[in-house]
Motif scaffolding. Structure first.
Motif, PDB file in Angstrom:
ATOM      1  N   ASP A  10      -3.575   1.690  -4.856  1.00 32.97           N
ATOM      2  CA  ASP A  10      -4.114   0.400  -4.972  1.00 32.97           C
ATOM      3  C   ASP A  10      -3.653  -0.404  -3.969  1.00 32.97           C
ATOM      4  N   ASP A  12      -3.546  -4.457  -3.862  1.00 32.87           N
ATOM      5  CA  ASP A  12      -2.730  -5.763  -4.173  1.00 32.87           C
ATOM      6  C   ASP A  12      -1.555  -5.356  -5.090  1.00 32.87           C
ATOM      7  N   GLY A  13      -0.194  -5.651  -4.409  1.00 37.66           N
ATOM      8  CA  GLY A  13       1.037  -5.274  -5.269  1.00 37.66           C
ATOM      9  C   GLY A  13       1.409  -3.818  -5.053  1.00 37.66           C
ATOM     10  N   GLU A 170       0.177   2.654  -8.479  1.00 39.80           N
ATOM     11  CA  GLU A 170      -0.719   1.270  -9.103  1.00 39.80           C
ATOM     12  C   GLU A 170       0.703   0.434  -9.405  1.00 39.80           C
ATOM     13  N   ASP A 171       0.467  -0.993  -9.684  1.00 39.93           N
ATOM     14  CA  ASP A 171       1.298  -2.006  -9.863  1.00 39.93           C
ATOM     15  C   ASP A 171       0.755  -2.643 -10.915  1.00 39.93           C
TER      16      ASP A 171
END
Ligand code: B16
Ligand code: MG
Length: 221
Positions: A10, A12-13, A170-171
């Motif tokens: 992912d 963003d984050g 993933e965040d």
């Protein structure tokens, strides 16, 4: 023994923190519309598509608008957001991200991006990381938002690796669900309380190496 042949990230984050720029732009829009929007409320927008983010914002402001008005507002917010990401530099890469991707490449593990953002390419170019990825699947290439697995399945397909051999980083909860729905492994990046559905959680990519990752999955059936 579970093999790992590909990692899907992912954006963003996980690689960068663009949530702060999304927040500034959504807050500017909320103020223009006459209500406040807090950093805590912004948590609800993480990993969520632009259109869905606007729906949530309007719900917070108790506003109901028609489709044309919504499209105008999403466009307005995006212009402000793009102004902000156009200022990004490689200094904004999150701790450990570059070193981990580099180390994966050295182990011949394939790398894809799986992001909901339609601006992913602009961000990767500004942080000079576009060349790290063997495949880039972003918000322009998918029609279904996370937790639908489309973005990750397209990533796996582009890498020509079957989903059970892929690990997603993933965040956001919706992203972890998307990985699960796509029958992939998943490592949570961030704080454990939101990410309990992941196989395990790390604070940042600084806390993992390809060896540790391969060992973890080698011990699982
Ligand atoms: P855009 P990710 C997501 O990125 C963001 O977390 C989310 O806040 C944003 O609304 C979404 O991208 C769409 O972004 O407006 O640039 O198309 O976490 O999937 O990399
Ligand atoms: Mg994210």
């Amino acid at each position: 023994m579970t093999k790992v042949l590909a990692c899907i990230f992912d954006l963003d984050g996980v690689i960068v923190d663009t949530a702060k720029y999304h927040f500034q732009a959504w807050q500017r829009l909320a103020h223009e519309l006459g209500f406040d929007f807090t950093e805590k409320q912004n948590e609800r927008l993480k990993g969520v598509s632009r259109a869905r983010s606007l729906e949530i914002l309007l719900e917070i402001g108790n506003l109901s608008l028609n489709q044309e008005q919504k499209e105008q507002l999403a466009h307005r917010k995006n212009n402000w957001y793009v102004e902000l990401i156009n200022q990004m530099t490689p200094d904004e890469i999150l701790p450990g991200a570059k070193a981990f991707l580099q180390a994966l490449k050295e182990e011949d593990i394939k790398i894809a991006l799986g992001s909901a953002s339609k601006n992913a390419m602009t961000i990767l170019q500004h942080i000079a990381m576009d060349h790290f990825f063997d495949a880039i699947i972003d918000g322009n290439k998918v029609s279904k938002a996370k937790p639908d697995p489309e973005v990750f399945l397209k990533g796996a397909e582009a890498l020509q690796v079957a989903p059970p051999y892929c690990v997603v980083f993933e965040d956001a909860q919706a992203g972890i669900e998307a990985a699960r729905n796509g029958h992939m492994h998943c490592v949570g990046v961030g704080s454990p309380e939101h990410l309990h559905a992941a196989d395990f959680v790390i604070g940042s990519l600084q806390e993992i190496t390809p060896t540790a990752l391969l060992q973890f999955y080698a011990q699982r059936n």
